[in-house]
Scaffold this motif. Structure first.
Motif, PDB file in Angstrom:
ATOM      1  N   VAL A  47       6.836  -6.237  -7.200  1.00 55.87           N
ATOM      2  CA  VAL A  47       5.560  -6.043  -7.897  1.00 55.87           C
ATOM      3  C   VAL A  47       4.412  -6.591  -7.063  1.00 55.87           C
ATOM      4  O   VAL A  47       3.371  -5.938  -6.900  1.00 55.87           O
ATOM      5  CB  VAL A  47       5.589  -6.723  -9.282  1.00 55.87           C
ATOM      6  CG1 VAL A  47       4.216  -6.621  -9.962  1.00 55.87           C
ATOM      7  CG2 VAL A  47       6.664  -6.098 -10.166  1.00 55.87           C
ATOM      8  N   TYR A  48       4.592  -7.781  -6.500  1.00 57.88           N
ATOM      9  CA  TYR A  48       3.527  -8.386  -5.709  1.00 57.88           C
ATOM     10  C   TYR A  48       3.305  -7.627  -4.401  1.00 57.88           C
ATOM     11  O   TYR A  48       2.167  -7.475  -3.947  1.00 57.88           O
ATOM     12  CB  TYR A  48       3.856  -9.850  -5.421  1.00 57.88           C
ATOM     13  CG  TYR A  48       2.734 -10.598  -4.736  1.00 57.88           C
ATOM     14  CD1 TYR A  48       1.449 -10.586  -5.261  1.00 57.88           C
ATOM     15  CD2 TYR A  48       2.965 -11.317  -3.563  1.00 57.88           C
ATOM     16  CE1 TYR A  48       0.417 -11.272  -4.638  1.00 57.88           C
ATOM     17  CE2 TYR A  48       1.946 -12.003  -2.941  1.00 57.88           C
ATOM     18  CZ  TYR A  48       0.671 -11.982  -3.478  1.00 57.88           C
ATOM     19  OH  TYR A  48      -0.353 -12.655  -2.854  1.00 57.88           O
ATOM     20  N   ALA A  49       4.380  -7.136  -3.797  1.00 60.88           N
ATOM     21  CA  ALA A  49       4.235  -6.342  -2.574  1.00 60.88           C
ATOM     22  C   ALA A  49       3.420  -5.078  -2.856  1.00 60.88           C
ATOM     23  O   ALA A  49       2.545  -4.692  -2.066  1.00 60.88           O
ATOM     24  CB  ALA A  49       5.605  -5.976  -2.016  1.00 60.88           C
ATOM     25  N   ARG A  50       3.686  -4.432  -3.967  1.00 65.33           N
ATOM     26  CA  ARG A  50       2.902  -3.240  -4.324  1.00 65.33           C
ATOM     27  C   ARG A  50       1.446  -3.619  -4.585  1.00 65.33           C
ATOM     28  O   ARG A  50       0.527  -2.937  -4.137  1.00 65.33           O
ATOM     29  CB  ARG A  50       3.502  -2.545  -5.542  1.00 65.33           C
ATOM     30  CG  ARG A  50       2.696  -1.328  -6.002  1.00 65.33           C
ATOM     31  CD  ARG A  50       3.473  -0.494  -6.983  1.00 65.33           C
ATOM     32  NE  ARG A  50       4.598   0.176  -6.341  1.00 65.33           N
ATOM     33  CZ  ARG A  50       4.535   1.404  -5.810  1.00 65.33           C
ATOM     34  NH1 ARG A  50       3.404   2.090  -5.844  1.00 65.33           N
ATOM     35  NH2 ARG A  50       5.594   1.928  -5.238  1.00 65.33           N
ATOM     36  N   PHE A  51       1.227  -4.706  -5.307  1.00 67.47           N
ATOM     37  CA  PHE A  51      -0.146  -5.158  -5.560  1.00 67.47           C
ATOM     38  C   PHE A  51      -0.906  -5.353  -4.255  1.00 67.47           C
ATOM     39  O   PHE A  51      -2.056  -4.907  -4.115  1.00 67.47           O
ATOM     40  CB  PHE A  51      -0.138  -6.461  -6.364  1.00 67.47           C
ATOM     41  CG  PHE A  51      -1.482  -7.133  -6.411  1.00 67.47           C
ATOM     42  CD1 PHE A  51      -2.463  -6.685  -7.282  1.00 67.47           C
ATOM     43  CD2 PHE A  51      -1.780  -8.183  -5.549  1.00 67.47           C
ATOM     44  CE1 PHE A  51      -3.717  -7.290  -7.311  1.00 67.47           C
ATOM     45  CE2 PHE A  51      -3.032  -8.789  -5.561  1.00 67.47           C
ATOM     46  CZ  PHE A  51      -3.997  -8.337  -6.458  1.00 67.47           C
TER      47      PHE A  51
END
Length: 305
Positions: free
Chosen positions: A217-221
């Motif tokens: 999720v954080y990588a996509r953000f």
């Protein structure tokens, strides 16, 4: 050398500025003025603005068609340098400069050929990222490489931050490659490895999936910030997520569950929560996430629902 430079966004400006005092840039080719802001004011590209400051003639072209080819060829450039122009260079323009064209690309080729290499690398959680300068050929980002440079990024770098860092390192690498070409000492080698591709991002790429682990999720953000922008849905309305960071020490929450704290909100993922500190609700301006949450009357609201 007599150079023609093609580029459009801010990420191309450091290379233009680095080359300008060292070579004779006979023209800068960039995309036409684009409407920006709420009032949609026609605004020159960052490269056009930089070229104006440097006193370099500007050719504005939506695509490198026959007219643009004729104009550029008449300038008799020895080398073409392209950085994120936003259009393809085809024959006969590809062969017009004596030494052809070189392209600064923001990835370690052949990984992430295409329009959004930095964004896709961050979204994929790549451990290594960098810049490449290669010889332009008809096939997409497939030419022999003159030089590559791995670049270390901060762990919290978004696509915007990463592009700033890569643009600076890429400018240095491009200067070195152009100097080697001018001196007749440049060497290139075929790309080695299996290519991956980086298509342009669309709005749907910005949707955060809270059922995935926190690192994903954080990588996509990081990869979709600032464009096309991270978002989720809360009570049927879109909520943009502007600032966020992992919260691995926080207590686990069910995927999508929102927990308000004093200065942030926590949103559950498949593993640890994501701490969100700034958001933009639909139809409103940006605000601290905690302020937005205090305005909600239903404490059972979930992200992604």
């Amino acid at each position: 050398m007599r150079l023609v430079f093609a580029g459009t966004p801010e990420a191309a400006v450091p290379t233009l500025r680095a080359l300008a005092p060292l070579h004779d840039i006979v023209a800068v080719v960039t995309r036409p003025d684009a409407p920006l802001g709420r009032r949609r004011v026609l605004t020159p590209s960052p490269v056009a603005q930089a070229a104006g400051e440097l006193g370099i003639p500007v050719i504005k072209a939506a695509r490198l068609d026959a007219e643009a080819t004729e104009t550029i060829t008449a300038l008799q450039p020895e080398l073409g340098v392209i950085v994120a122009f936003g259009g393809l260079v085809r024959e006969p323009l590809l062969s017009a400069p004596d030494h052809g064209w070189i392209n600064l690309h923001f990835s370690l080729l052949p990984r992430w050929r295409g329009a959004a290499p930095v964004q896709r690398a961050l979204m994929a959680g790549d451990d290594e990222i960098g810049v490449s300068v290669f010889r332009l050929v008809p096939e997409l980002d497939a030419g022999d490489v003159y030089g590559m440079r791995p670049v270390e990024l901060p762990a919290d770098a978004t696509a915007a931050t990463a592009l700033d860092i890569l643009a600076a390192d890429g400018a240095e690498l491009t200067v070195d490659v152009v100097a080697a070409i001018a001196a007749g000492t440049a060497e290139s080698a075929p790309q080695a490895g299996e290519p991956t591709f980086a298509p342009k991002l669309v709005l749907s790429d910005g949707l955060l999936d809270w059922t995935r682990p926190l690192d994903e999720v954080y990588a996509r953000f990081r990869g979709i910030t600032p464009e096309p922008g991270a978002h989720t849905e809360v009570a049927g309305a879109r909520l943009k997520v502007l600032e966020a960071a992992p919260a691995p020490d926080a207590a686990s929450l069910e995927p999508g569950r929102i927990l308000g704290e004093k200065r942030r909100i926590l949103i559950g993922t498949a593993t640890a929560p994501l701490a969100v500190t700034r958001v933009q609700p639909a139809g409103k301006g940006a605000m601290p996430a905690a302020d937005w949450w205090r305005g909600q009357r239903d404490e059972t609201l979930r992200a992604g629902a």
